[in-house]
Design a protein around this motif. Sequence first.
Motif, PDB file in Angstrom:
ATOM      1  N   SER A 164     -66.767 -38.194 -67.198  1.00  0.00           N
ATOM      2  CA  SER A 164     -66.023 -37.790 -68.390  1.00  0.00           C
ATOM      3  C   SER A 164     -66.075 -36.284 -68.602  1.00  0.00           C
ATOM      4  O   SER A 164     -65.170 -35.702 -69.208  1.00  0.00           O
ATOM      5  N   TYR A 165     -67.122 -35.629 -68.092  1.00  0.00           N
ATOM      6  CA  TYR A 165     -67.256 -34.175 -68.222  1.00  0.00           C
ATOM      7  C   TYR A 165     -66.691 -33.423 -67.018  1.00  0.00           C
ATOM      8  O   TYR A 165     -66.682 -32.191 -67.023  1.00  0.00           O
ATOM      9  N   GLN A 166     -66.246 -34.139 -65.998  1.00  0.00           N
ATOM     10  CA  GLN A 166     -65.779 -33.506 -64.772  1.00  0.00           C
ATOM     11  C   GLN A 166     -64.278 -33.670 -64.553  1.00  0.00           C
ATOM     12  O   GLN A 166     -63.741 -33.188 -63.557  1.00  0.00           O
ATOM     13  N   ILE A 167     -63.600 -34.345 -65.475  1.00  0.00           N
ATOM     14  CA  ILE A 167     -62.151 -34.533 -65.337  1.00  0.00           C
ATOM     15  C   ILE A 167     -61.454 -33.180 -65.461  1.00  0.00           C
ATOM     16  O   ILE A 167     -61.731 -32.407 -66.381  1.00  0.00           O
ATOM     17  N   ASP A 168     -60.561 -32.909 -64.530  1.00  0.00           N
ATOM     18  CA  ASP A 168     -59.749 -31.698 -64.600  1.00  0.00           C
ATOM     19  C   ASP A 168     -58.552 -32.005 -65.493  1.00  0.00           C
ATOM     20  O   ASP A 168     -57.534 -32.518 -65.039  1.00  0.00           O
ATOM     21  N   GLU A 169     -58.698 -31.696 -66.780  1.00  0.00           N
ATOM     22  CA  GLU A 169     -57.686 -32.081 -67.763  1.00  0.00           C
ATOM     23  C   GLU A 169     -56.364 -31.341 -67.566  1.00  0.00           C
ATOM     24  O   GLU A 169     -55.317 -31.779 -68.073  1.00  0.00           O
ATOM     25  N   SER A 170     -56.381 -30.227 -66.836  1.00  0.00           N
ATOM     26  CA  SER A 170     -55.159 -29.452 -66.632  1.00  0.00           C
ATOM     27  C   SER A 170     -54.433 -29.842 -65.353  1.00  0.00           C
ATOM     28  O   SER A 170     -53.374 -29.291 -65.046  1.00  0.00           O
ATOM     29  N   SER A 171     -55.001 -30.777 -64.605  1.00  0.00           N
ATOM     30  CA  SER A 171     -54.409 -31.153 -63.324  1.00  0.00           C
ATOM     31  C   SER A 171     -54.213 -32.664 -63.260  1.00  0.00           C
ATOM     32  O   SER A 171     -53.652 -33.254 -64.171  1.00  0.00           O
ATOM     33  N   ASP A 172     -54.715 -33.286 -62.229  1.00  0.00           N
ATOM     34  CA  ASP A 172     -54.503 -34.712 -61.992  1.00  0.00           C
ATOM     35  C   ASP A 172     -55.778 -35.468 -62.363  1.00  0.00           C
ATOM     36  O   ASP A 172     -56.744 -35.489 -61.583  1.00  0.00           O
TER      37      ASP A 172
END
Length: 366
Positions: free
Chosen positions: A263-271
């Motif tokens: 949950s802390y490693q999701i690249d929210e600006s990408s995929d």
Amino acid sequence: MAHDLDAAIRAALPEAAVLSAPPAPVQPDEAADLLRQHYGLTGQLQPLSGERDANFLLAPAGGGARCMLKLSHPDEDPLVADFQTQALLHLAATDPDLPVQRLLPDRQGAASVRIQDAAGRTRVARVFSYIEGLPMPQAPRSSAQRLNVARMLARLDMALAGLQHPAGARELPWDIQRADRVRPLLVHVTDPARRALAEAALDGFEQRAKPRLATLRRQPIHNDFNLYNLLVDPAATECVAGILDFGDMVQGPLVNDLAVAASYQIDESSDALASIAAFAAAYHAVSPLQAAETALLLDLVRARLSMVVAISGWRAAREPDNAPYLLRNNAVSWARLAACAALTPEQVQSAIHAACRLSTPEPLHA
């Protein structure tokens, strides 16, 4: 009205009382006396920040490695501190090369000691080795770093397996197993669209994940593998150099530890789908996942993100002076929730299995 709301929240989430307990600071001269009396240590003390505990960094007189004094909050059950103590002792035996803090014994050889502070309150005192490194939030992010975080977590979880402790069954506020209990805290989210986003995530947890948690593999887990609890090598920032803070440990489904970290490693600006799948695949390469775990991972990740925004928003409303610290993960957590909103458990499971080069099993029906 505010009093009635607080009462309702305490009834729904009684284990959160320790999060709203007032600070219990310790003066440096008191900490210095404690170190001298119980550990025979003297030197220069520097207060360190801490969410609940009182922490001090000691530079020993005459040189030598720095160490850290930790005094638990007086409202915290000593059994919880002992769970952390036993976990570190267990790790020292099962994987002595893991980059975790080591406990320094007191003059009698004990790993911890109960003391009375200046206010007459019982607290657990421990001294830890100090791990040198750069806090991960201050380092550049990279895909290599993310994958190394997943591999390190898998290694930690393998080393924790087999640990047994009575505190593992205690109810703690940051436990995904009880994620639905934070729903009343969402009253502090004033944006209707954001509140709906978090409520939908909790709905998915309640409908799909919660009924199946009891069927999953269980063991003690770190339960807070976020960037602020990780150090990297300043000369090679893709390498994890330290794992900190075992204060939120629980006995729970093994996959919950992966969900917290992911949950802390999701690249929210990408995929978001690709980043979750790659992170899970890196974990799987060290500690293989089961199909039932990959099927529930998305709902567990979204539940954790909902817990972050719900608990941090509630605490910030109660402690406005400390709001910047409490809300440090809030904005990016909302972005990650939004990035995951359109994903389905089946999509995520298929992507994980493809990344692991595994066949995708039949979906689990609600």
